[in-house]
Design an enzyme around this catalytic site. Structure first.
Site, PDB file in Angstrom:
ATOM      1  N   ASP A  22      45.086 -48.571  40.707  1.00 26.19           N
ATOM      2  CA  ASP A  22      44.744 -48.537  42.132  1.00 26.19           C
ATOM      3  C   ASP A  22      44.174 -49.859  42.625  1.00 26.19           C
ATOM      4  OD1 ASP A  22      45.431 -45.976  41.591  1.00 26.19           O
ATOM      5  OD2 ASP A  22      43.469 -45.088  42.019  1.00 26.19           O
ATOM      6  N   HIS A  72      49.369 -40.793  35.260  1.00 27.95           N
ATOM      7  CA  HIS A  72      48.511 -40.600  34.080  1.00 27.95           C
ATOM      8  C   HIS A  72      49.009 -41.446  32.901  1.00 27.95           C
ATOM      9  CE1 HIS A  72      45.824 -37.482  35.637  1.00 27.95           C
ATOM     10  NE2 HIS A  72      46.870 -37.062  36.323  1.00 27.95           N
TER      11      HIS A  72
END
Ligand code: ADP
Ligand code: MG
Length: 412
Positions: free
Chosen positions: A197, A51
């Protein structure tokens, strides 16, 4: 090195070849001929830095040897595909996707798996309008578990992007490629994810972790070559469906706090500044910030620790990261906590340096840094204790940093 045998006795290379062979076989069964194009993109695991990406911070992921493979060919008359479209099958889904490869396409109101594919194609149409992909047919087959926090979605997007490059004989700058895939996930899959990602799936390097600065997009490859160390991924096999808005809520809370504290993003907030501004925040906002500020610091330290061969220090940072995600960011769950606690009990003496939840949270996987020679006994203990405590049999595998997206086969 990646040819090491896994717990099931197969090497990463053998497993990859088998996945490729089966993808081609599935393509043949669906379309009655051999594919011309074969491309791949990997899933990923994030060692530390959770995060932090949407807060302009650092992340420390690696590509894993679990992959999406796509086999494709140009459309033929007998395929019955409209001339402005592509038909794509996935072995994970019953319904094939029919996506548009020309014109203006808007995201559909409902997120179906085809939206991930359509979103990437739309991104390429916008980025390279002079290059048009002729109609094609494709088969997708994947060993990245869906929805287990190993980023099957980014692997799918980056594999589609790589296929478009192969079909059009173009090659985009990998940063732009990753950004197109991220935008597809934002606009078409309606998931406001960070850039990690797609970056690691597009640019991962074998035997290297990637320290990625999510503000400048600068990447630093950190070698992970010691045979004595392995990365163990354990899938808790739970995915708690909460309201679904947890991720956007966490993200919004960070942006609000940065605003209140007068910094462009939490990347630019020091621990001292946070303490000084504590009164301006709600208690929850304060704890969310404390996680992000601490986690960015831990990620930088983790890269340093691995370069110095300080594995116990790296392990401690991983446990601290987990505790912070559990208590301050509140994105863990009972099952992930149990898995991490089992690793703490095994300890360094039993071969585990550190462990933490990885990915967005509320289920999915843990990542652990372990001693390679103890992996069998570690996995046996985790299997037994997790079963005892939850009644669930976890899915586990050992991996090393793998190669990012690439074309495996294309037209001469
Ligand atoms: P994660 O990325 O952590 O695996 P997400 O919820 O972000 O989980 O992405 C999972 C979604 O991505 C699936 O529900 C599906 O829509 C799509 N997806 C991923 N892999 C495939 C695949 N092989 N075939 C079809 N759709 C896929
Ligand atoms: Mg995803």
């Amino acid at each position: 090195m990646s040819n090491k045998k896994d717990s099931d006795g197969t090497s990463a290379d053998t497993r990859f070849e088998e996945l490729e062979r089966r993808t081609i076989e599935k393509f043949k069964n669906a379309f009655g001929r051999d594919p011309i194009f074969v491309v791949t993109a990997p899933g990923r695991v994030n060692l530390i830095g959770e995060h932090t990406d949407y807060n302009d911070g650092f992340v420390f992921p690696m590509a894993i040897d679990r992959n999406v493979i796509i086999a494709a060919d140009w459309v033929r008359h007998e395929d019955h595909v409209p001339s402005d479209s592509a038909r794509i099958y996935s072995s994970a889904k019953r319904q094939p996707a029919l996506v548009k490869i020309q014109g203006d396409v808007l995201p559909a109101p409902k997120v179906d798996w085809s939206e991930y594919v359509q979103g990437v194609i739309v991104g390429y149409l916008k980025e390279t309008p002079s290059v048009q992909a002729p109609p094609f047919v494709a088969m997708i087959h994947s060993s990245v578990p869906l929805g287990a926090a190993l980023s099957s979605s980014a692997a799918l997007e980056v594999a589609v992007a790589t296929l478009i490059e192969a079909l059009t004989k173009t090659s985009l700058d990998p940063v732009r490629k990753a950004l197109i895939c991220q935008k597809a996930e934002h606009d078409f899959a309606k998931m406001p994810c960070g850039i990690m990602d797609q970056f690691i799936s597009a640019m991962g390097k074998k035997d290297c972790l990637m320290l990625l600065d999510c503000k400048s997009y600068e990447t630093k490859l950190i070698p992970f070559t010691s045979d004595d160390l392995s990365i163990l991924i354990v899938n808790s096999r739970v995915k708690h469906q909460l309201s679904g808005s947890e991720y956007p809520e966490r993200r919004a809370s960070c942006f609000d706090s940065a605003n209140i504290l007068g910094v462009p993003s939490l990347r630019f907030l020091s621990a001292e500044q946070l303490e000084a501004g504590k009164e301006k925040l709600t208690e929850t906002q304060y704890r969310r910030c404390r996680h992000v500020v601490g986690e960015i610091q831990r990620t930088v330290e983790a890269a340093e620790a691995i370069q110095n061969g300080e594995f116990e220090r790296l392990g401690r940072l991983m446990y601290e990261s987990h505790d912070s995600l559990r208590d301050d960011y509140e994105v863990s769950c009972v099952e992930l906590d149990i898995l991490v606690d089992i690793c703490r009990e095994i300890g360094v003496a039993g071969g585990v340096y550190g462990s933490r939840m990885t990915g967005g949270g509320f289920g999915g996987c843990t990542v652990s840094l372990i001693q390679s020679d103890k992996k069998d006994s570690i996995m046996e203990t985790i299997e037994r204790k997790y079963q005892e405590k939850t009644g669930i049999s976890p899915e586990m595998f050992v991996t090393r940093p793998a190669e990012g997206a690439r074309i495996l086969q294309q037209e001469e």
